[in-house]
Design a protein around this motif. Structure first.
Motif, PDB file in Angstrom:
ATOM      1  N   GLY A   3       0.833  -1.198   0.000  1.00 10.77           N
ATOM      2  CA  GLY A   3       0.000   0.000   0.000  1.00 10.77           C
ATOM      3  C   GLY A   3       0.866   1.245   0.000  1.00 10.77           C
ATOM      4  N   THR A   4       0.319   2.355  -0.373  1.00 11.25           N
ATOM      5  CA  THR A   4       1.054   3.619  -0.297  1.00 11.25           C
ATOM      6  C   THR A   4       0.827   4.214   1.081  1.00 11.25           C
ATOM      7  OG1 THR A   4      -0.820   4.929  -1.011  1.00 11.25           O
ATOM      8  CG2 THR A   4       0.610   4.070  -2.720  1.00 11.25           C
ATOM      9  N   LYS A   5       1.512   5.339   1.347  1.00 14.80           N
ATOM     10  CA  LYS A   5       1.272   6.016   2.619  1.00 14.80           C
ATOM     11  C   LYS A   5       0.304   7.174   2.428  1.00 14.80           C
ATOM     12  CE  LYS A   5       5.726   4.674   4.461  1.00 14.80           C
ATOM     13  NZ  LYS A   5       6.136   3.968   3.226  1.00 14.80           N
ATOM     14  N   GLU A   6      -0.479   7.074   1.360  1.00 12.39           N
ATOM     15  CA  GLU A   6      -1.352   8.192   0.990  1.00 12.39           C
ATOM     16  C   GLU A   6      -2.363   8.514   2.075  1.00 12.39           C
ATOM     17  OE1 GLU A   6      -3.846   7.460  -2.331  1.00 12.39           O
ATOM     18  OE2 GLU A   6      -4.316   9.569  -2.617  1.00 12.39           O
ATOM     19  N   TRP A   7      -2.774   7.475   2.814  1.00 14.01           N
ATOM     20  CA  TRP A   7      -3.831   7.704   3.801  1.00 14.01           C
ATOM     21  C   TRP A   7      -3.408   8.738   4.844  1.00 14.01           C
ATOM     22  CZ3 TRP A   7      -3.180   6.700   9.005  1.00 14.01           C
ATOM     23  CH2 TRP A   7      -2.052   5.939   9.346  1.00 14.01           C
ATOM     24  N   LYS A   8      -2.104   8.799   5.118  1.00 17.34           N
ATOM     25  CA  LYS A   8      -1.633   9.788   6.104  1.00 17.34           C
ATOM     26  C   LYS A   8      -1.880  11.196   5.585  1.00 17.34           C
ATOM     27  CE  LYS A   8       1.933   6.703   7.798  1.00 17.34           C
ATOM     28  NZ  LYS A   8       3.369   6.452   8.003  1.00 17.34           N
ATOM     29  N   SER A   9      -1.603  11.395   4.279  1.00 19.15           N
ATOM     30  CA  SER A   9      -1.862  12.709   3.688  1.00 19.15           C
ATOM     31  C   SER A   9      -3.340  13.037   3.747  1.00 19.15           C
ATOM     32  CB  SER A   9      -1.428  12.733   2.223  1.00 19.15           C
ATOM     33  OG  SER A   9      -0.167  12.179   2.080  1.00 19.15           O
ATOM     34  N   VAL A  10      -4.160  12.017   3.533  1.00 15.76           N
ATOM     35  CA  VAL A  10      -5.610  12.255   3.525  1.00 15.76           C
ATOM     36  C   VAL A  10      -6.074  12.709   4.905  1.00 15.76           C
ATOM     37  CG1 VAL A  10      -7.852  11.134   3.280  1.00 15.76           C
ATOM     38  CG2 VAL A  10      -6.041  10.646   1.649  1.00 15.76           C
ATOM     39  N   ILE A  11      -5.651  11.997   5.953  1.00 19.18           N
ATOM     40  CA  ILE A  11      -6.047  12.357   7.335  1.00 19.18           C
ATOM     41  C   ILE A  11      -5.510  13.734   7.685  1.00 19.18           C
ATOM     42  CG2 ILE A  11      -5.887  11.708   9.760  1.00 19.18           C
ATOM     43  CD1 ILE A  11      -7.578   9.765   8.340  1.00 19.18           C
ATOM     44  N   ALA A  12      -4.253  13.990   7.305  1.00 23.84           N
ATOM     45  CA  ALA A  12      -3.658  15.292   7.595  1.00 23.84           C
ATOM     46  C   ALA A  12      -4.460  16.399   6.917  1.00 23.84           C
ATOM     47  CB  ALA A  12      -2.210  15.323   7.104  1.00 23.84           C
ATOM     48  N   GLY A  13      -4.838  16.170   5.666  1.00 27.19           N
ATOM     49  CA  GLY A  13      -5.634  17.148   4.941  1.00 27.19           C
ATOM     50  C   GLY A  13      -6.973  17.391   5.604  1.00 27.19           C
ATOM     51  N   MET A  14      -7.573  16.303   6.057  1.00 26.59           N
ATOM     52  CA  MET A  14      -8.867  16.415   6.749  1.00 26.59           C
ATOM     53  C   MET A  14      -8.747  17.305   7.977  1.00 26.59           C
ATOM     54  SD  MET A  14     -10.261  12.517   6.680  1.00 26.59           S
ATOM     55  CE  MET A  14     -11.229  12.732   8.149  1.00 26.59           C
ATOM     56  N   PHE A  15      -7.744  17.021   8.818  1.00 26.70           N
ATOM     57  CA  PHE A  15      -7.568  17.803  10.048  1.00 26.70           C
ATOM     58  C   PHE A  15      -7.286  19.269   9.720  1.00 26.70           C
ATOM     59  CE2 PHE A  15      -8.339  14.582  12.765  1.00 26.70           C
ATOM     60  CZ  PHE A  15      -7.377  13.600  12.912  1.00 26.70           C
ATOM     61  N   PHE A  16      -6.486  19.467   8.683  1.00 33.23           N
ATOM     62  CA  PHE A  16      -6.144  20.834   8.306  1.00 33.23           C
ATOM     63  C   PHE A  16      -7.397  21.627   7.957  1.00 33.23           C
ATOM     64  CE2 PHE A  16      -3.690  24.284   6.831  1.00 33.23           C
ATOM     65  CZ  PHE A  16      -4.269  24.752   5.677  1.00 33.23           C
ATOM     66  N   PHE A  17      -8.221  21.049   7.102  1.00 34.65           N
ATOM     67  CA  PHE A  17      -9.417  21.789   6.665  1.00 34.65           C
ATOM     68  C   PHE A  17     -10.441  21.939   7.774  1.00 34.65           C
ATOM     69  CE2 PHE A  17      -8.533  23.062   2.539  1.00 34.65           C
ATOM     70  CZ  PHE A  17      -7.771  22.102   1.928  1.00 34.65           C
ATOM     71  N   ILE A  18     -10.517  20.933   8.660  1.00 39.74           N
ATOM     72  CA  ILE A  18     -11.422  21.085   9.812  1.00 39.74           C
ATOM     73  C   ILE A  18     -10.924  22.223  10.689  1.00 39.74           C
ATOM     74  CG2 ILE A  18     -12.249  19.966  11.920  1.00 39.74           C
ATOM     75  CD1 ILE A  18     -12.250  17.337  10.279  1.00 39.74           C
TER      76      ILE A  18
END
Lengths: 159, 143
Positions: A86-101
């Motif tokens: 798998g890639t580590k993309e999910w970390k970027s996704v969670i980070a992006g989520m927290f950022f926008f929240i």
């Protein structure tokens, strides 16, 4: 005229190979999952690799583990484990989520300070006291609700 | 088949005699209109693939095509088919493909973790005879 030319282009389009086709005899078949690709990974072999290929023609038991791995790597770019990793993309996704929240939170706080006016006077504690007293005087919900919780004898809330 | 001609006199009651039920005609009994194509049994399927890989002068393209097709099916091949394929790799002096085949069947098993150890157990004599290491032996199942 234009329509017929467009249609002939559609007809020439190659059928996508990733459609799940019937593999004959009622067994479903997938066309684009090929563990043995057409072309081996390393096309130009070094002298060392060529001699290894010669050695491969003999007994495989005489090959060391490193040699076997080397032979594998000549033919294939990635092992199954590497391919399925798998890639580590999910970390970027969670980070992006927290950022926008977080950004949204800042916007909300700013709005409360600079956009909204004061709350109505009916929220002041003085007003609220008078409001509660009026409700008790009116015996609002005397059976099980509001006034039922007030002890009229002792003029306090029931314990 | 009873012949309800008692009250019909001399009329032949052909509908009662008829055995064939053409599709589209509603029938009161539990009969279904299945296709009449012959279904290949599992043994026939296995035998066909064992024969395919057993070809003495099989070439590299045929091995690849066979394996890719076989892996495309919704099944994990039987040990005897894999044995035949591994021997074909030996005839073609292709150890890499032999190891790849083992990786591929492990991947095919998906969540059923008990299939691959069973296959390796069944193939152990062949693996030893031909000197094929499993991906686990070579540490290739780890990253």
């Amino acid at each position: 005229m234009l329509a017929t030319r467009a249609l002939s282009l559609v007809g020439k389009r190659a059928i996508s190979t990733s459609i799940c086709v019937r593999g004959g005899h009622g067994v479903a078949k997938v066309d684009d999952y090929n563990p043995l690709p057409d072309v081996q990974f390393v096309t130009e072999l070094s002298a060392e690799q060529r001699s290894l290929k010669e050695k491969e023609k003999g007994s495989w038991a005489t090959l060391s583990n490193e040699e076997k791995i080397a032979l594998y790597r000549i033919s294939f770019k990635q092992s199954f484990a590497e391919m399925n990793e798998g890639t580590k993309e999910w970390k970027s996704v969670i980070a992006g989520m927290f950022f926008f929240i977080g950004m949204t939170g800042l916007v909300v706080l700013w709005q409360r300070k600079f956009v909204y006016g004061p709350v109505p006077s009916t929220f002041e504690s003085e007003w609220k006291e008078k409001e509660v007293q009026r409700m008790l005087d009116m015996r609002i919900n005397p059976v099980e609700g509001f006034s039922a919780k007030w002890d009229y004898e002792n003029k306090e809330w029931k314990k | 088949m009873t012949h309800a001609s008692v009250f019909r006199g001399s009329h032949k009651c052909t509908t009662m005699r008829s055995n064939s039920r053409p599709c589209g005609q509603t029938t009161p009994l539990a009969s279904r209109c299945y296709s009449h194509a012959k279904v290949e049994t599992d043994e026939e399927f296995d035998a066909r693939w064992v024969t395919y890989f057993s070809k003495p002068d099989i070439d590299a393209w045929e091995l690849k095509k066979g394996m890719n097709t076989l892996i495309g099916y919704d099944l994990v091949p039987e040990p005897k088919i894999l044995d035949s394929a591994l021997r074909a790799c030996r005839r073609l002096n292709d150890l890499a493909s032999a190891i790849r085949i083992l990786e591929a069947v492990k991947d095919k098993s998906g969540p059923h973790k008990d299939i691959y150890p069973y296959l390796i157990q069944e193939l152990q004599p062949t693996l030893i005879e031909l000197g094929i290491s499993t991906p686990e032996d070579l540490g290739m199942d780890k990253l």
